[in-house]
Motif scaffolding. Structure first.
Motif, PDB file in Angstrom:
ATOM      1  N   MET A   1      -5.528  -6.638   7.665  1.00  0.00           N
ATOM      2  CA  MET A   1      -4.495  -6.677   6.626  1.00  0.00           C
ATOM      3  C   MET A   1      -4.981  -5.882   5.404  1.00  0.00           C
ATOM      4  SD  MET A   1      -2.719 -10.042   4.888  1.00  0.00           S
ATOM      5  CE  MET A   1      -2.620 -10.960   6.405  1.00  0.00           C
ATOM      6  N   SER A   2      -4.112  -5.010   4.892  1.00  0.00           N
ATOM      7  CA  SER A   2      -4.532  -4.160   3.771  1.00  0.00           C
ATOM      8  C   SER A   2      -4.566  -4.960   2.470  1.00  0.00           C
ATOM      9  CB  SER A   2      -3.573  -2.982   3.628  1.00  0.00           C
ATOM     10  OG  SER A   2      -2.337  -3.427   3.133  1.00  0.00           O
ATOM     11  N   GLU A   5      -1.072  -5.804   1.259  1.00  0.00           N
ATOM     12  CA  GLU A   5      -0.442  -6.897   2.009  1.00  0.00           C
ATOM     13  C   GLU A   5      -1.021  -8.239   1.575  1.00  0.00           C
ATOM     14  OE1 GLU A   5       0.479  -4.221   6.005  1.00  0.00           O
ATOM     15  OE2 GLU A   5      -0.964  -5.862   6.102  1.00  0.00           O
ATOM     16  N   GLU A  72      -6.961   2.977  -3.500  1.00  0.00           N
ATOM     17  CA  GLU A  72      -6.141   3.948  -2.766  1.00  0.00           C
ATOM     18  C   GLU A  72      -4.720   3.954  -3.301  1.00  0.00           C
ATOM     19  OE1 GLU A  72      -6.203   3.353   1.422  1.00  0.00           O
ATOM     20  OE2 GLU A  72      -8.303   3.908   1.620  1.00  0.00           O
ATOM     21  N   ASP A  75       0.885   4.859  -0.054  1.00  0.00           N
ATOM     22  CA  ASP A  75       1.439   5.940   0.763  1.00  0.00           C
ATOM     23  C   ASP A  75       2.966   5.798   0.783  1.00  0.00           C
ATOM     24  OD1 ASP A  75       2.074   4.019   2.604  1.00  0.00           O
ATOM     25  OD2 ASP A  75       0.645   4.649   4.116  1.00  0.00           O
ATOM     26  N   GLU A  76       3.641   6.711   1.499  1.00  0.00           N
ATOM     27  CA  GLU A  76       5.105   6.760   1.428  1.00  0.00           C
ATOM     28  C   GLU A  76       5.775   5.477   1.921  1.00  0.00           C
ATOM     29  OE1 GLU A  76       5.852  10.209   3.919  1.00  0.00           O
ATOM     30  OE2 GLU A  76       6.183   8.897   5.635  1.00  0.00           O
ATOM     31  N   ARG A  77       5.172   4.844   2.947  1.00  0.00           N
ATOM     32  CA  ARG A  77       5.757   3.609   3.481  1.00  0.00           C
ATOM     33  C   ARG A  77       5.638   2.467   2.466  1.00  0.00           C
ATOM     34  NH1 ARG A  77       2.553   0.420   6.479  1.00  0.00           N
ATOM     35  NH2 ARG A  77       3.473  -1.408   7.454  1.00  0.00           N
ATOM     36  N   GLU A  78       4.494   2.380   1.820  1.00  0.00           N
ATOM     37  CA  GLU A  78       4.300   1.343   0.810  1.00  0.00           C
ATOM     38  C   GLU A  78       5.179   1.596  -0.415  1.00  0.00           C
ATOM     39  OE1 GLU A  78      -0.311   0.085   1.806  1.00  0.00           O
ATOM     40  OE2 GLU A  78       0.073   1.729   0.437  1.00  0.00           O
ATOM     41  N   GLN A  80       8.163   3.011  -0.279  1.00  0.00           N
ATOM     42  CA  GLN A  80       9.520   2.589   0.106  1.00  0.00           C
ATOM     43  C   GLN A  80       9.654   1.079   0.034  1.00  0.00           C
ATOM     44  OE1 GLN A  80      10.801   4.172   3.871  1.00  0.00           O
ATOM     45  NE2 GLN A  80      10.450   6.276   3.255  1.00  0.00           N
ATOM     46  N   LEU A 145       7.304  -4.206   5.513  1.00  0.00           N
ATOM     47  CA  LEU A 145       6.021  -3.720   6.044  1.00  0.00           C
ATOM     48  C   LEU A 145       5.762  -4.219   7.466  1.00  0.00           C
ATOM     49  CD1 LEU A 145       3.731  -4.066   2.895  1.00  0.00           C
ATOM     50  CD2 LEU A 145       4.619  -1.970   3.902  1.00  0.00           C
ATOM     51  N   TYR A 146       6.205  -5.444   7.774  1.00  0.00           N
ATOM     52  CA  TYR A 146       5.933  -5.998   9.110  1.00  0.00           C
ATOM     53  C   TYR A 146       7.031  -5.715  10.119  1.00  0.00           C
ATOM     54  CZ  TYR A 146       1.790  -8.421   7.516  1.00  0.00           C
ATOM     55  OH  TYR A 146       0.535  -8.689   7.025  1.00  0.00           O
ATOM     56  N   ARG A 147       8.287  -5.667   9.646  1.00  0.00           N
ATOM     57  CA  ARG A 147       9.392  -5.479  10.575  1.00  0.00           C
ATOM     58  C   ARG A 147       9.973  -4.075  10.531  1.00  0.00           C
ATOM     59  NH1 ARG A 147      11.599 -10.162  12.578  1.00  0.00           N
ATOM     60  NH2 ARG A 147      12.564  -8.705  14.019  1.00  0.00           N
ATOM     61  N   GLY A 148       9.766  -3.365   9.443  1.00  0.00           N
ATOM     62  CA  GLY A 148      10.223  -1.979   9.348  1.00  0.00           C
ATOM     63  C   GLY A 148      11.709  -1.803   9.157  1.00  0.00           C
TER      64      GLY A 148
ATOM     65  N   GLY B  30      -3.527  11.189   5.455  1.00  0.00           N
ATOM     66  CA  GLY B  30      -3.368  10.740   4.065  1.00  0.00           C
ATOM     67  C   GLY B  30      -2.444   9.565   3.896  1.00  0.00           C
ATOM     68  N   GLN B  34      -2.316   0.993   8.410  1.00  0.00           N
ATOM     69  CA  GLN B  34      -1.135   0.167   8.738  1.00  0.00           C
ATOM     70  C   GLN B  34       0.105   1.040   8.954  1.00  0.00           C
ATOM     71  OE1 GLN B  34      -3.339  -0.701   6.375  1.00  0.00           O
ATOM     72  NE2 GLN B  34      -4.165  -2.541   7.340  1.00  0.00           N
ATOM     73  N   THR B  35       0.165   2.152   8.233  1.00  0.00           N
ATOM     74  CA  THR B  35       1.317   3.048   8.407  1.00  0.00           C
ATOM     75  C   THR B  35       1.259   3.754   9.758  1.00  0.00           C
ATOM     76  OG1 THR B  35       1.607   3.373   6.037  1.00  0.00           O
ATOM     77  CG2 THR B  35       2.467   5.104   7.455  1.00  0.00           C
ATOM     78  N   ARG B  43       8.138   1.108  14.241  1.00  0.00           N
ATOM     79  CA  ARG B  43       8.723   0.312  13.163  1.00  0.00           C
ATOM     80  C   ARG B  43       8.963   1.146  11.909  1.00  0.00           C
ATOM     81  NH1 ARG B  43       4.432  -3.399  13.959  1.00  0.00           N
ATOM     82  NH2 ARG B  43       3.771  -2.856  11.863  1.00  0.00           N
ATOM     83  N   TYR B  44       8.458   2.358  11.903  1.00  0.00           N
ATOM     84  CA  TYR B  44       8.618   3.204  10.722  1.00  0.00           C
ATOM     85  C   TYR B  44       8.748   4.663  11.147  1.00  0.00           C
ATOM     86  CZ  TYR B  44       7.527   5.703   6.443  1.00  0.00           C
ATOM     87  OH  TYR B  44       7.573   6.552   5.386  1.00  0.00           O
TER      88      TYR B  44
END
Lengths: 149, 73
Positions: A1-2, A5, A72, A75-78, A80, A145-148, B30, B34-35, B43-44
Protein backbone atom coordinates in the motif's frame (compact mmCIF):
# COMPACT_ATOMS: atom_id res chain seq x y z
CA UNK A 1 0.00 0.00 0.00
CA UNK A 2 1.43 3.38 -1.00
CA UNK A 3 1.95 6.30 1.34
CA UNK A 4 -1.02 8.17 -0.11
CA UNK A 5 -3.33 5.16 0.25
CA UNK A 6 -2.27 4.81 3.89
CA UNK A 7 -2.98 8.50 4.46
CA UNK A 8 -6.42 8.17 2.86
CA UNK A 9 -7.30 5.14 4.99
CA UNK A 10 -6.22 6.97 8.14
CA UNK A 11 -8.20 10.07 7.11
CA UNK A 12 -11.32 8.00 6.48
CA UNK A 13 -11.05 6.13 9.78
CA UNK A 14 -10.29 9.38 11.62
CA UNK A 15 -13.39 11.04 10.17
CA UNK A 16 -15.56 8.04 11.07
CA UNK A 17 -14.24 8.28 14.62
CA UNK A 18 -14.97 12.01 14.73
CA UNK A 19 -18.52 11.48 13.48
CA UNK A 20 -19.06 8.89 16.22
CA UNK A 21 -17.60 11.21 18.85
CA UNK A 22 -19.70 14.17 17.67
CA UNK A 23 -22.93 12.18 17.65
CA UNK A 24 -22.13 10.79 21.10
CA UNK A 25 -21.47 14.29 22.46
CA UNK A 26 -24.73 15.56 20.98
CA UNK A 27 -26.71 12.65 22.37
CA UNK A 28 -25.16 13.10 25.81
CA UNK A 29 -25.73 16.86 25.69
CA UNK A 30 -29.36 16.48 24.65
CA UNK A 31 -31.43 19.61 24.11
CA UNK A 32 -28.73 21.89 25.52
CA UNK A 33 -26.11 20.68 23.06
CA UNK A 34 -28.37 21.48 20.12
CA UNK A 35 -29.56 24.95 21.14
CA UNK A 36 -27.14 26.33 23.72
CA UNK A 37 -24.36 28.25 22.04
CA UNK A 38 -21.79 27.55 24.76
CA UNK A 39 -22.50 23.80 24.69
CA UNK A 40 -22.33 23.73 20.91
CA UNK A 41 -19.09 25.70 20.95
CA UNK A 42 -17.63 23.18 23.43
CA UNK A 43 -18.56 20.29 21.14
CA UNK A 44 -17.16 22.00 18.03
CA UNK A 45 -13.91 23.08 19.69
CA UNK A 46 -13.28 19.66 21.25
CA UNK A 47 -13.91 17.91 17.92
CA UNK A 48 -11.64 20.32 16.04
CA UNK A 49 -8.93 19.98 18.69
CA UNK A 50 -9.11 16.18 18.57
CA UNK A 51 -9.10 16.22 14.77
CA UNK A 52 -6.00 18.40 14.52
CA UNK A 53 -4.01 16.44 17.12
CA UNK A 54 -4.99 13.03 15.71
CA UNK A 55 -4.39 14.19 12.12
CA UNK A 56 -0.88 15.48 12.85
CA UNK A 57 0.13 12.45 14.94
CA UNK A 58 -1.20 9.95 12.38
CA UNK A 59 0.52 11.68 9.47
CA UNK A 60 3.84 11.83 11.33
CA UNK A 61 3.53 8.11 12.15
CA UNK A 62 2.73 7.16 8.54
CA UNK A 63 5.55 9.32 7.17
CA UNK A 64 7.98 7.68 9.60
CA UNK A 65 6.90 4.17 8.56
CA UNK A 66 6.81 4.74 4.79
CA UNK A 67 9.55 7.32 4.35
CA UNK A 68 10.45 6.03 0.89
CA UNK A 69 7.64 7.51 -1.16
CA UNK A 70 6.50 10.45 0.96
CA UNK A 71 8.22 12.99 -1.28
CA UNK A 72 7.13 11.48 -4.60
CA UNK A 73 4.87 13.70 -6.65
CA UNK A 74 1.36 12.47 -7.43
CA UNK A 75 1.14 10.62 -10.70
CA UNK A 76 -1.75 11.13 -13.14
CA UNK A 77 -3.96 8.44 -11.57
CA UNK A 78 -3.54 9.88 -8.08
CA UNK A 79 -4.24 13.37 -9.44
CA UNK A 80 -7.49 12.15 -11.00
CA UNK A 81 -8.46 10.51 -7.71
CA UNK A 82 -7.69 13.72 -5.82
CA UNK A 83 -9.81 15.76 -8.25
CA UNK A 84 -12.75 13.39 -7.88
CA UNK A 85 -12.45 13.45 -4.09
CA UNK A 86 -12.23 17.24 -4.06
CA UNK A 87 -15.32 17.50 -6.28
CA UNK A 88 -17.40 15.37 -3.89
CA UNK A 89 -15.98 17.14 -0.87
CA UNK A 90 -16.74 20.59 -2.31
CA UNK A 91 -20.29 19.56 -3.23
CA UNK A 92 -21.03 18.37 0.29
CA UNK A 93 -19.40 21.44 1.88
CA UNK A 94 -21.38 23.82 -0.34
CA UNK A 95 -24.64 21.98 0.31
CA UNK A 96 -24.03 22.09 4.06
CA UNK A 97 -23.29 25.83 4.01
CA UNK A 98 -26.46 26.51 2.02
CA UNK A 99 -28.52 24.32 4.38
CA UNK A 100 -27.10 26.09 7.44
CA UNK A 101 -27.87 29.51 5.95
CA UNK A 102 -31.38 28.47 4.86
CA UNK A 103 -32.11 26.96 8.25
CA UNK A 104 -31.03 30.12 10.04
CA UNK A 105 -32.77 32.34 7.52
CA UNK A 106 -36.07 30.50 7.81
CA UNK A 107 -35.93 30.69 11.60
CA UNK A 108 -35.38 34.44 11.42
CA UNK A 109 -38.03 34.91 8.72
CA UNK A 110 -40.80 33.01 10.44
CA UNK A 111 -39.81 33.89 13.95
CA UNK A 112 -38.41 31.63 16.57
CA UNK A 113 -37.69 31.60 20.22
CA UNK A 114 -34.53 33.28 21.42
CA UNK A 115 -32.74 29.96 21.82
CA UNK A 116 -33.77 28.78 18.36
CA UNK A 117 -32.23 31.92 16.89
CA UNK A 118 -28.82 31.09 18.31
CA UNK A 119 -26.03 30.03 15.98
CA UNK A 120 -25.69 26.66 17.74
CA UNK A 121 -27.68 24.73 15.15
CA UNK A 122 -25.92 26.09 12.04
CA UNK A 123 -22.55 25.71 13.77
CA UNK A 124 -23.15 22.01 14.49
CA UNK A 125 -24.52 21.52 10.99
CA UNK A 126 -21.35 23.03 9.54
CA UNK A 127 -19.17 20.82 11.74
CA UNK A 128 -20.93 17.63 10.67
CA UNK A 129 -20.88 18.78 7.04
CA UNK A 130 -17.14 19.42 7.24
CA UNK A 131 -16.47 15.96 8.65
CA UNK A 132 -18.73 14.31 6.05
CA UNK A 133 -16.99 16.26 3.29
CA UNK A 134 -13.58 15.04 4.43
CA UNK A 135 -14.90 11.49 4.79
CA UNK A 136 -16.35 11.53 1.28
CA UNK A 137 -13.10 12.98 -0.07
CA UNK A 138 -11.03 10.11 1.35
CA UNK A 139 -13.69 7.49 0.59
CA UNK A 140 -14.15 8.54 -3.04
CA UNK A 141 -10.40 8.58 -3.64
CA UNK A 142 -9.98 5.11 -2.13
CA UNK A 143 -12.86 3.80 -4.21
CA UNK A 144 -11.31 5.23 -7.37
CA UNK A 145 -7.82 3.94 -6.56
CA UNK A 146 -9.04 0.40 -5.79
CA UNK A 147 -11.95 0.03 -8.19
CA UNK A 148 -10.94 2.41 -10.98
CA UNK A 149 -14.37 3.99 -11.53
CA UNK B 1 -24.49 3.39 -25.57
CA UNK B 2 -21.73 0.86 -26.07
CA UNK B 3 -18.96 0.37 -23.54
CA UNK B 4 -15.32 -0.13 -24.41
CA UNK B 5 -12.46 -1.99 -22.89
CA UNK B 6 -8.76 -1.44 -23.34
CA UNK B 7 -6.80 -4.66 -23.03
CA UNK B 8 -3.06 -4.68 -22.50
CA UNK B 9 -0.11 -7.04 -22.74
CA UNK B 10 2.01 -5.41 -20.06
CA UNK B 11 2.26 -8.45 -17.82
CA UNK B 12 3.44 -10.66 -20.71
CA UNK B 13 5.87 -8.03 -21.97
CA UNK B 14 7.35 -7.56 -18.51
CA UNK B 15 8.16 -11.25 -18.26
CA UNK B 16 9.52 -11.32 -21.78
CA UNK B 17 11.82 -8.43 -20.86
CA UNK B 18 13.85 -10.13 -18.21
CA UNK B 19 10.98 -10.48 -15.73
CA UNK B 20 10.91 -6.76 -15.21
CA UNK B 21 9.20 -5.87 -11.95
CA UNK B 22 6.22 -3.52 -11.72
CA UNK B 23 8.37 -1.17 -9.66
CA UNK B 24 11.07 -1.09 -12.33
CA UNK B 25 8.52 -0.32 -15.03
CA UNK B 26 6.88 2.30 -12.82
CA UNK B 27 10.22 4.02 -12.24
CA UNK B 28 10.98 3.93 -15.95
CA UNK B 29 7.62 5.43 -16.87
CA UNK B 30 7.38 7.87 -13.96
CA UNK B 31 4.29 6.61 -12.18
CA UNK B 32 3.70 4.65 -8.98
CA UNK B 33 3.80 0.85 -8.79
CA UNK B 34 0.10 0.91 -7.86
CA UNK B 35 -0.68 2.67 -11.13
CA UNK B 36 1.13 -0.01 -13.15
CA UNK B 37 -0.80 -2.61 -11.16
CA UNK B 38 -4.10 -0.84 -11.93
CA UNK B 39 -3.26 -0.56 -15.65
CA UNK B 40 -2.34 -4.26 -15.84
CA UNK B 41 -5.57 -5.22 -14.12
CA UNK B 42 -7.61 -3.04 -16.50
CA UNK B 43 -8.83 -0.78 -13.70
CA UNK B 44 -7.20 2.32 -15.14
CA UNK B 45 -6.69 3.56 -18.68
CA UNK B 46 -3.47 5.57 -18.82
CA UNK B 47 -2.97 8.85 -20.63
CA UNK B 48 -1.47 8.75 -24.12
CA UNK B 49 1.82 10.00 -22.71
CA UNK B 50 2.10 7.14 -20.19
CA UNK B 51 0.90 4.62 -22.77
CA UNK B 52 3.62 5.71 -25.20
CA UNK B 53 6.24 5.63 -22.45
CA UNK B 54 5.26 2.04 -21.57
CA UNK B 55 5.40 0.99 -25.22
CA UNK B 56 8.77 2.68 -25.66
CA UNK B 57 10.15 0.93 -22.57
CA UNK B 58 9.38 -2.42 -24.22
CA UNK B 59 10.49 -1.23 -27.68
CA UNK B 60 7.07 -2.12 -29.05
CA UNK B 61 4.49 -0.12 -31.02
CA UNK B 62 1.55 1.16 -28.99
CA UNK B 63 -0.84 -1.32 -30.63
CA UNK B 64 1.27 -4.23 -29.43
CA UNK B 65 0.84 -3.11 -25.83
CA UNK B 66 -2.72 -1.75 -25.79
CA UNK B 67 -5.71 -3.02 -27.74
CA UNK B 68 -9.00 -1.16 -27.96
CA UNK B 69 -12.00 -3.49 -28.11
CA UNK B 70 -15.46 -1.94 -28.23
CA UNK B 71 -18.08 -4.12 -26.59
CA UNK B 72 -21.67 -4.19 -27.82
CA UNK B 73 -24.24 -2.80 -25.39
Amino acid sequence: MSYREQVLWVDALLMLGLIGYTVKQLLLGGHEALFNMEQAYDVVSSVLYMAIVAYVLCHIAIAAVSSKDTEEARDEREQQAAQLGAYWSATISQTTIVLALVQFGLTVQFGGTREELSLAHPLLLLLIGLILAELSNAGRQLWYLYRGV
Amino acid sequence: MSTCKINNQIRRLRFENGEMTQQALATEVGVTRQTILAIEAGRYSPSLEVAFKIARTFNEPLEAVFQYEPEPA
